[in-house]
Design an enzyme around this catalytic site. Sequence first.
Site, PDB file in Angstrom:
ATOM      1  N   GLN A 284       0.834  -1.206   0.000  1.00  0.00           N
ATOM      2  CA  GLN A 284       0.000   0.000   0.000  1.00  0.00           C
ATOM      3  C   GLN A 284       0.867   1.254   0.000  1.00  0.00           C
ATOM      4  O   GLN A 284       1.913   1.278   0.656  1.00  0.00           O
ATOM      5  CB  GLN A 284      -0.911   0.006   1.231  1.00  0.00           C
ATOM      6  CG  GLN A 284      -1.861  -1.187   1.320  1.00  0.00           C
ATOM      7  CD  GLN A 284      -3.054  -1.074   0.384  1.00  0.00           C
ATOM      8  OE1 GLN A 284      -3.249  -0.069  -0.302  1.00  0.00           O
ATOM      9  NE2 GLN A 284      -3.856  -2.116   0.326  1.00  0.00           N
ATOM     10  N   TYR A 313      -5.830 -12.620  -1.663  1.00  0.00           N
ATOM     11  CA  TYR A 313      -5.114 -11.508  -2.306  1.00  0.00           C
ATOM     12  C   TYR A 313      -4.229 -10.838  -1.256  1.00  0.00           C
ATOM     13  O   TYR A 313      -4.298  -9.636  -1.030  1.00  0.00           O
ATOM     14  CB  TYR A 313      -6.089 -10.494  -2.916  1.00  0.00           C
ATOM     15  CG  TYR A 313      -7.125 -11.106  -3.812  1.00  0.00           C
ATOM     16  CD1 TYR A 313      -6.914 -11.195  -5.188  1.00  0.00           C
ATOM     17  CD2 TYR A 313      -8.312 -11.616  -3.281  1.00  0.00           C
ATOM     18  CE1 TYR A 313      -7.865 -11.774  -6.010  1.00  0.00           C
ATOM     19  CE2 TYR A 313      -9.264 -12.203  -4.101  1.00  0.00           C
ATOM     20  CZ  TYR A 313      -9.044 -12.278  -5.460  1.00  0.00           C
ATOM     21  OH  TYR A 313      -9.987 -12.845  -6.259  1.00  0.00           O
ATOM     22  N   GLU A 334      -2.073 -15.657  -2.705  1.00  0.00           N
ATOM     23  CA  GLU A 334      -1.587 -14.551  -3.520  1.00  0.00           C
ATOM     24  C   GLU A 334      -0.948 -15.143  -4.763  1.00  0.00           C
ATOM     25  O   GLU A 334      -0.312 -16.186  -4.703  1.00  0.00           O
ATOM     26  CB  GLU A 334      -0.575 -13.758  -2.668  1.00  0.00           C
ATOM     27  CG  GLU A 334       0.444 -12.932  -3.404  1.00  0.00           C
ATOM     28  CD  GLU A 334      -0.168 -11.774  -4.157  1.00  0.00           C
ATOM     29  OE1 GLU A 334      -1.013 -11.046  -3.590  1.00  0.00           O
ATOM     30  OE2 GLU A 334       0.199 -11.591  -5.334  1.00  0.00           O
ATOM     31  N   ASP A 382      -9.011  -8.695  -0.658  1.00  0.00           N
ATOM     32  CA  ASP A 382      -8.474  -7.380  -1.031  1.00  0.00           C
ATOM     33  C   ASP A 382      -7.981  -7.466  -2.474  1.00  0.00           C
ATOM     34  O   ASP A 382      -6.783  -7.417  -2.740  1.00  0.00           O
ATOM     35  CB  ASP A 382      -7.325  -7.020  -0.061  1.00  0.00           C
ATOM     36  CG  ASP A 382      -6.760  -5.628  -0.302  1.00  0.00           C
ATOM     37  OD1 ASP A 382      -7.335  -4.879  -1.119  1.00  0.00           O
ATOM     38  OD2 ASP A 382      -5.734  -5.296   0.326  1.00  0.00           O
ATOM     39  N   CYS A 409     -10.397  -1.403  -3.819  1.00  0.00           N
ATOM     40  CA  CYS A 409      -9.840  -0.135  -4.316  1.00  0.00           C
ATOM     41  C   CYS A 409     -10.638   0.358  -5.523  1.00  0.00           C
ATOM     42  O   CYS A 409     -10.231   1.309  -6.173  1.00  0.00           O
ATOM     43  CB  CYS A 409      -8.366  -0.323  -4.668  1.00  0.00           C
ATOM     44  SG  CYS A 409      -8.080  -1.601  -5.893  1.00  0.00           S
TER      45      CYS A 409
HETATM   46  N1  SAH Z   1      -3.739  -7.281   0.896  1.00  0.00           N
HETATM   47  C1  SAH Z   1      -2.491  -6.830   0.343  1.00  0.00           C
HETATM   48  C2  SAH Z   1      -2.444  -6.803  -1.183  1.00  0.00           C
HETATM   49  C3  SAH Z   1      -3.604  -6.196  -1.908  1.00  0.00           C
HETATM   50  S1  SAH Z   1      -3.330  -5.830  -3.619  1.00  0.00           S
HETATM   51  C4  SAH Z   1      -2.104  -5.487   0.919  1.00  0.00           C
HETATM   52  O1  SAH Z   1      -2.911  -4.798   1.537  1.00  0.00           O
HETATM   53  O2  SAH Z   1      -0.941  -5.098   0.763  1.00  0.00           O
HETATM   54  C5  SAH Z   1      -3.993  -7.212  -4.458  1.00  0.00           C
HETATM   55  C6  SAH Z   1      -3.070  -8.384  -4.534  1.00  0.00           C
HETATM   56  O3  SAH Z   1      -3.763  -9.427  -5.241  1.00  0.00           O
HETATM   57  C7  SAH Z   1      -1.786  -8.159  -5.298  1.00  0.00           C
HETATM   58  O4  SAH Z   1      -0.702  -8.517  -4.481  1.00  0.00           O
HETATM   59  C8  SAH Z   1      -1.890  -9.086  -6.521  1.00  0.00           C
HETATM   60  O5  SAH Z   1      -0.645  -9.648  -6.895  1.00  0.00           O
HETATM   61  C9  SAH Z   1      -2.832 -10.147  -6.029  1.00  0.00           C
HETATM   62  N2  SAH Z   1      -3.634 -10.889  -7.042  1.00  0.00           N
HETATM   63  C10 SAH Z   1      -4.082 -10.458  -8.240  1.00  0.00           C
HETATM   64  N3  SAH Z   1      -4.869 -11.382  -8.819  1.00  0.00           N
HETATM   65  C11 SAH Z   1      -4.917 -12.447  -7.974  1.00  0.00           C
HETATM   66  C12 SAH Z   1      -5.586 -13.717  -8.007  1.00  0.00           C
HETATM   67  N4  SAH Z   1      -6.352 -14.072  -9.039  1.00  0.00           N
HETATM   68  N5  SAH Z   1      -5.433 -14.528  -6.946  1.00  0.00           N
HETATM   69  C13 SAH Z   1      -4.666 -14.173  -5.885  1.00  0.00           C
HETATM   70  N6  SAH Z   1      -4.015 -12.995  -5.799  1.00  0.00           N
HETATM   71  C14 SAH Z   1      -4.137 -12.141  -6.835  1.00  0.00           C
END
Ligand code: SAH
Length: 452
Positions: A284, A313, A334, A382, A409
Amino acid sequence: MTIKKNEQYTVEFIDLTHEGLGVCKIDNFPIFVENALPQEQATIKIIKVGKNFGYGRIVEHLTTSPNRVAIKDEKGTWVGTMPLQHMTYDTQLVFKQQQVQNVMNKVAQLPQVPVYSTLGATQQIGYRNKAQIPVGQQDGELITGFYRKNSHTLIPMDDFIIQDPEIDQAIITLRQILQQHDIVAYNEAHHSGQLRHIVVRKGVATQQLQIVLVTRQQKLPAMKIIVDSIIQQIPNVVSIVQNINTKRTNVIMGEITKVLYGKDSIKDKLLGYTFNISSQSFYQVNPAQTEVLYQEAIKAAQLKSTDVVIDAYCGIGTIGICLANQVKHVYGVEVVESAIQMARDNAKLNQLTNLTFEVGKAETLMSQWIKAGIKPNVIIVDPPRKGLDSTFIEAAVNVKPRSIVYVSCNPATLARDLKLFASKGYETKYIQPVDMFPQTVHVECVALIEKK
Ligand code: SAH
């Protein structure tokens, strides 16, 4: 009346688009204008006429709104880094709440769901911990800045205003060092040149800086001396990496990363926990508001010590790690492998043993976990801007969790997904918008979803 390009008109603004543009109508034909607020009157010049709407530019304001503040830097409006900079901060917060309410009415068709007031940030400029700056060439010199909206014209900028000032300074110094060593900027049109982007990330709690030089090719002349100069001239740099992006693409980073100094990571702290962050992992960009966001997500989950929680995620594991000591077990998923490695390291770094992290797509792994007998009481998601996959929603409701906490987001995909949850018997209790990105139109939300 036909509206013509380059003609001037006197108008009154009546609304704002979701991109923060002022809306006025000439003979019922909508025109969108930057730096214009409802109730303001202005002379505008038409710059583009489409079939259903057009764009104009302010020539002169005739009246101004009480919700207006002085512009910090007009370049921020042109390049789109600060499209709301002309609004008072309170007006920005109301605007964001209304964006969420609008999609809940129109997209989700759930107008009854309470959308709370946006939680504002104390720090409204200088908050970004990360910069990804394109590099260009002008009169034989390297320039750094941003592209004018919808164009390929790079506007030189030194003070980005919303970025941590130490990051702005690092970019200027880097540009000078690279210039001294005759590094040539990447040329999009010819797919030639050397340096594509400069990326700087700062661990605000630790003061550590990471610098990423995104290059077109593996070879960069004078690499060693450039690295030495960076270490000498930019304080707090603990990590320098080269990322190689050989493709014709507007995606910033390529797949190969080479460490030039230190490790490919820096540390930061959130809610008392320490995190290792690599150049390829999502993290973030506004740490103070991230703490607010995560606390809202944790509050919504109403955790119990017997809970099994899924952090879908999960990136580098931040949300799961921040709540792990309140629950029995956390499973994180992730898609980026290096982020999962970081997440596992981060659990260890914080002496937590009740987290399991796996690489994979959330939509696939979710059903596998459930088949393997994992019974989550709480699911936290997320996802990126495109939102959740319908197969994920299907799997999530089938396992009948007590609650689902949706961190989003993108209000439009959030609303779409909440509608699908509603059709499967899971209702949204409330939505809490959080302002992670002052001066921009972006808004982050926490939604609490429970079984009817
Ligand atoms: N919760 C974390 C990351 C949120 S961003 C934080 O707050 O820092 C969203 C994340 O989802 C990213 O790291 C991206 O790489 C991941 N992502 C994207 N598509 C995905 C999928 N199909 N399955 C799992 N993760 C995924």
